[in-house]
Enzyme design. Structure first.
Site, PDB file in Angstrom:
ATOM      1  N   ARG A 112      36.060  39.721  45.755  1.00  0.00           N
ATOM      2  CA  ARG A 112      35.329  38.447  45.627  1.00  0.00           C
ATOM      3  C   ARG A 112      35.490  37.559  46.851  1.00  0.00           C
ATOM      4  O   ARG A 112      34.965  36.449  46.888  1.00  0.00           O
ATOM      5  CB  ARG A 112      35.771  37.731  44.349  1.00  0.00           C
ATOM      6  CG  ARG A 112      37.274  37.590  44.182  1.00  0.00           C
ATOM      7  CD  ARG A 112      37.646  37.195  42.749  1.00  0.00           C
ATOM      8  NE  ARG A 112      39.088  37.212  42.524  1.00  0.00           N
ATOM      9  CZ  ARG A 112      39.787  38.280  42.175  1.00  0.00           C
ATOM     10  NH1 ARG A 112      39.186  39.454  42.034  1.00  0.00           N
ATOM     11  NH2 ARG A 112      41.086  38.218  41.966  1.00  0.00           N
ATOM     12  N   LYS A 169      34.182  48.531  47.467  1.00  0.00           N
ATOM     13  CA  LYS A 169      35.498  48.576  48.095  1.00  0.00           C
ATOM     14  C   LYS A 169      36.209  49.879  47.739  1.00  0.00           C
ATOM     15  O   LYS A 169      36.726  50.580  48.587  1.00  0.00           O
ATOM     16  CB  LYS A 169      36.309  47.361  47.643  1.00  0.00           C
ATOM     17  CG  LYS A 169      37.705  47.302  48.202  1.00  0.00           C
ATOM     18  CD  LYS A 169      38.401  46.010  47.828  1.00  0.00           C
ATOM     19  CE  LYS A 169      39.866  46.093  48.216  1.00  0.00           C
ATOM     20  NZ  LYS A 169      40.618  44.887  47.875  1.00  0.00           N
ATOM     21  N   GLU A 201      29.521  51.550  37.699  1.00  0.00           N
ATOM     22  CA  GLU A 201      28.144  51.054  37.828  1.00  0.00           C
ATOM     23  C   GLU A 201      27.558  51.440  39.184  1.00  0.00           C
ATOM     24  O   GLU A 201      26.431  51.940  39.289  1.00  0.00           O
ATOM     25  CB  GLU A 201      28.116  49.520  37.698  1.00  0.00           C
ATOM     26  CG  GLU A 201      28.475  48.997  36.316  1.00  0.00           C
ATOM     27  CD  GLU A 201      29.958  48.703  36.168  1.00  0.00           C
ATOM     28  OE1 GLU A 201      30.772  49.344  36.883  1.00  0.00           O
ATOM     29  OE2 GLU A 201      30.302  47.857  35.336  1.00  0.00           O
ATOM     30  N   HIS A 258      16.605  19.643  32.912  1.00  0.00           N
ATOM     31  CA  HIS A 258      15.710  19.829  31.763  1.00  0.00           C
ATOM     32  C   HIS A 258      16.251  20.923  30.853  1.00  0.00           C
ATOM     33  O   HIS A 258      15.499  21.532  30.101  1.00  0.00           O
ATOM     34  CB  HIS A 258      14.305  20.156  32.261  1.00  0.00           C
ATOM     35  CG  HIS A 258      13.733  19.016  33.043  1.00  0.00           C
ATOM     36  ND1 HIS A 258      13.028  17.994  32.458  1.00  0.00           N
ATOM     37  CD2 HIS A 258      13.846  18.684  34.348  1.00  0.00           C
ATOM     38  CE1 HIS A 258      12.691  17.096  33.381  1.00  0.00           C
ATOM     39  NE2 HIS A 258      13.185  17.502  34.539  1.00  0.00           N
ATOM     40  N   LYS A 296      36.967  48.813  31.178  1.00  0.00           N
ATOM     41  CA  LYS A 296      36.407  49.964  31.903  1.00  0.00           C
ATOM     42  C   LYS A 296      36.910  51.266  31.273  1.00  0.00           C
ATOM     43  O   LYS A 296      36.145  52.207  31.057  1.00  0.00           O
ATOM     44  CB  LYS A 296      36.840  49.946  33.366  1.00  0.00           C
ATOM     45  CG  LYS A 296      36.275  48.812  34.198  1.00  0.00           C
ATOM     46  CD  LYS A 296      36.697  49.004  35.657  1.00  0.00           C
ATOM     47  CE  LYS A 296      36.480  47.774  36.498  1.00  0.00           C
ATOM     48  NZ  LYS A 296      36.958  47.881  37.857  1.00  0.00           N
ATOM     49  N   GLU A 346      37.587  35.033  38.178  1.00  0.00           N
ATOM     50  CA  GLU A 346      38.313  36.302  38.288  1.00  0.00           C
ATOM     51  C   GLU A 346      39.642  36.063  39.022  1.00  0.00           C
ATOM     52  O   GLU A 346      40.601  36.805  38.855  1.00  0.00           O
ATOM     53  CB  GLU A 346      37.468  37.357  39.022  1.00  0.00           C
ATOM     54  CG  GLU A 346      37.906  38.783  38.721  1.00  0.00           C
ATOM     55  CD  GLU A 346      36.988  39.860  39.284  1.00  0.00           C
ATOM     56  OE1 GLU A 346      36.988  40.087  40.508  1.00  0.00           O
ATOM     57  OE2 GLU A 346      36.270  40.505  38.497  1.00  0.00           O
TER      58      GLU A 346
HETATM   59  O1  F6P Z   1      35.170  43.353  38.366  1.00  0.00           O
HETATM   60  C1  F6P Z   1      36.248  44.046  38.901  1.00  0.00           C
HETATM   61  C2  F6P Z   1      36.041  44.386  40.342  1.00  0.00           C
HETATM   62  O2  F6P Z   1      37.132  45.109  40.767  1.00  0.00           O
HETATM   63  C3  F6P Z   1      35.805  43.171  41.223  1.00  0.00           C
HETATM   64  O3  F6P Z   1      36.965  42.525  41.591  1.00  0.00           O
HETATM   65  C4  F6P Z   1      35.066  43.784  42.361  1.00  0.00           C
HETATM   66  O4  F6P Z   1      34.428  42.813  43.140  1.00  0.00           O
HETATM   67  C5  F6P Z   1      34.107  44.687  41.606  1.00  0.00           C
HETATM   68  O5  F6P Z   1      34.876  45.196  40.534  1.00  0.00           O
HETATM   69  C6  F6P Z   1      33.507  45.798  42.412  1.00  0.00           C
HETATM   70  O6  F6P Z   1      34.467  46.629  42.955  1.00  0.00           O
HETATM   71  P1  F6P Z   1      34.128  47.661  44.106  1.00  0.00           P
HETATM   72  O7  F6P Z   1      33.696  46.896  45.305  1.00  0.00           O
HETATM   73  O8  F6P Z   1      35.379  48.431  44.338  1.00  0.00           O
HETATM   74  O9  F6P Z   1      33.012  48.554  43.623  1.00  0.00           O
END
Ligand code: F6P
Length: 542
Positions: A271, A208, A214, A387, A507, A356
């Protein structure tokens, strides 16, 4: 509408008193008193049947929970969401995932823009792209068709796509290979791509914000892997990278042509985004028509939630029962137990959606809450969980309410597997609710010294969700049910379920620690962290 604090609400206080009168009541006793209670504690909508007769509730509990919904203006808040008011107050945004699945030809003007028209423009572009990839006419840089699709994203840009791909594999194009890379751990990327040919691989960079550490790290590694694998020409990126984002500027800065970008909007929470362009991997897997069925299922549940009276309204009932179990029966956790292997990642997907959203300590107005908020949600598909952790669910000292989920008709009707699967599901739900008394255990001829060990206390509240069979429509409706249940819980608790400030600090701290690990900066944190950094550096010769 000015609200009294939640705990002063008439219905809240009545529920508190009512819970005390219910303290000695067992689910077994409720069934003894009304053997036909299944008929009174069930509802149906958008293809799903919810049985909640095995919850620890009476007709009065339901009446008070519905009264609570009214006193907290749940209907007004629901309308505010559907109409696009800025209910995400801390970010001053509308919350409009429901607009993502409005039928073609709909119109919804929010802040002066017809968001429904924008949504359908993007869906049409996604559809055209999906047809090219699925028709093998979208060619890679060397002229070979795409066969491998790797979605790079994390959180909402990963969990929904993975969950939906796994759930709908049976209607996917089996000639295409789908992989999902989320973790910044390099292993995730390496293992996902080790057997892929770059000439036939398409990366979907789903983010987004297009700033998430990451995802951007994995996207850069993917670009290097691709360019190196295709002879070093950076022009290859244009045929092998697609971006899904709200941030065109960052997409262009990364080097992806915005012609290859599918957009969405700040009114789609991460989410809640699997029905936006974030669902491109789903559409590539199952095709535009079935993706439209997924959206139709979501829309059917949206409409049900918007129109059904509380006592017939699945998301409202589900959410109110979560509140009852959490705040009045003291449950700290809730398990989600799909009796369907295709729903392997559904509990993980729900964890982000619910925790979240409602794992908050202040109200939307920033006041500390004086009531419990989100339970922990977790789970595994049945029968594997049986199990593993069900022992604790049955005889542990903590009561964990459960959602059982199953489909009446199997996708894979192999021998007697499905009958056994569903027999297990129904058996577990019944044993959790009714247990087995010492007298019953002893009557089986159990030696006296083992009787207590074999007693099953029961009285574990649970609900069962049933649909006819696992289709894109059914999956969409199920996802929307939980989305709206999350909304209901958040509204009762006076939260803003649509921000996530709690994930920001970690972060920032990680960004400051990274140079201490490489040696570019000296550790200057607490003694525990400094010692761990020193150990890490020693092991890496730094
Ligand atoms: O974990 C925090 C967050 O902002 C989530 O709400 C979101 O889904 C995720 O990181 C990934 O964010 P982006 O789509 O901006 O990479």
């Amino acid at each position: 509408m000015t609200m009294t604090p939640l705990t002063s609400a008439t219905a809240w206080q009545a529920l508190t008193a009512h819970a005390e009168t219910m303290a000695g009541t067992t689910i077994r006793a409720l069934f003894d008193a009304d053997p036909q209670r299944a008929g009174s504690f069930a509802a149906e909508g958008a293809g799903w049947y919810l049985d909640y007769a095995k919850q620890r509730v009476t007709a009065q509990t339901l009446e008070l929970l519905c009264q609570l919904a009214d006193e907290r203006d749940l209907a007004g808040r629901r309308e505010a969401m559907f109409a696009g008011q800025h209910i995400n107050v801390t970010e001053d945004r509308a919350v409009l995932h429901t607009a993502l699945r409005l039928p073609p030809g709909s119109s919804l003007v929010v802040d002066g823009v017809d968001v429904a028209a924008d949504v359908h423009d993007v869906i049409a572009r996604m559809g055209a792209f999906a047809e090219q990839v699925r028709g093998r006419t979208w060619l890679g840089f060397t002229g070979r068709p795409i066969r491998n699709i790797v979605n790079i994203g994390i959180g909402g840009s990963d969990l929904g796509p993975v969950m939906a791909y796994l759930a709908l594999r049976h209607v996917s194009d089996r000639e295409l290979v789908f992989r999902f890379v989320s973790n910044v751990d390099g292993t995730d990327f390496v293992e996902a791509t080790r057997d892929l040919d770059p000439a036939e691989t398409l990366f979907l960079v789903a983010s987004k914000t297009f700033t998430t550490q990451e995802t951007m790290t994995n996207a850069r590694t993917a670009r290097d892997w691709l360019v190196a694998g295709l002879g070093g020409d950076a022009a290859a990126v244009a045929r092998h990278f697609v971006a899904i984002s709200t941030n065109a500027e960052k997409v262009a800065a990364f080097g992806i042509d915005t012609a290859n970008m599918f957009g969405f909007w700040d009114w789609v929470g991460g989410r809640y985004s699997m029905s936006s362009a974030i669902g491109l991997s789903t559409m590539l897997a199952i095709g535009p028509q079935r993706f439209a069925e997924l959206l139709a299922g979501m829309h059917a549940m949206d409409t049900h939630f918007r129109t059904a009276p509380w006592r017939e309204n699945l998301p409202a009932l589900h959410g109110l029962l979560c509140v009852w179990n959490r705040n009045f029966l003291g449950a700290t956790d809730q398990v989600v137990l799909p009796y369907d292997q295709y729903l392997l990642r559904f509990p993980a997907y729900l964890q982000q959606m619910i925790m979240e959203s409602n794992g908050k300590r202040v109200t939307a107005a920033g006041e500390p809450v004086h009531w419990e908020t989100s339970a922990s949600f977790w789970g595994e598909p049945g029968t594997n969980g049986q199990h593993s952790f069900y022992q604790m669910l049955h005889q542990g000292t903590t009561i964990v309410p459960a959602d059982f989920i199953f489909f009446a008709r199997p996708v894979n009707d192999v021998g007697d597997h499905h009958d056994l699967l569903i027999a297990n599901c129904l058996a577990q739900a019944g044993v959790m609710a009714f247990g087995r008394t010492a007298e019953e255990v002893a009557a089986d001829g159990t030696p006296a010294d083992l009787v207590e060990h074999k007693v099953m206390p029961g009285n574990r509240p649970n609900s069962t969700l049933v649909a006819e069979t696992l289709t894109p429509f059914a999956l969409g409706a199920l996802v929307a049910l939980y989305e709206h249940s999350t909304f209901v819980q958040g509204m009762i608790w006076d939260l803003n379920p649509y921000d996530q400030w709690g994930v920001q600090l970690g972060k920032l701290v990680a960004d400051s620690i990274a140079p201490m690990l490489t040696g570019a900066a000296e550790p200057a944190l607490d003694s525990s962290t400094n010692a761990l950094i020193a150990r890490y550096r020693a092991a890496r010769g730094r």
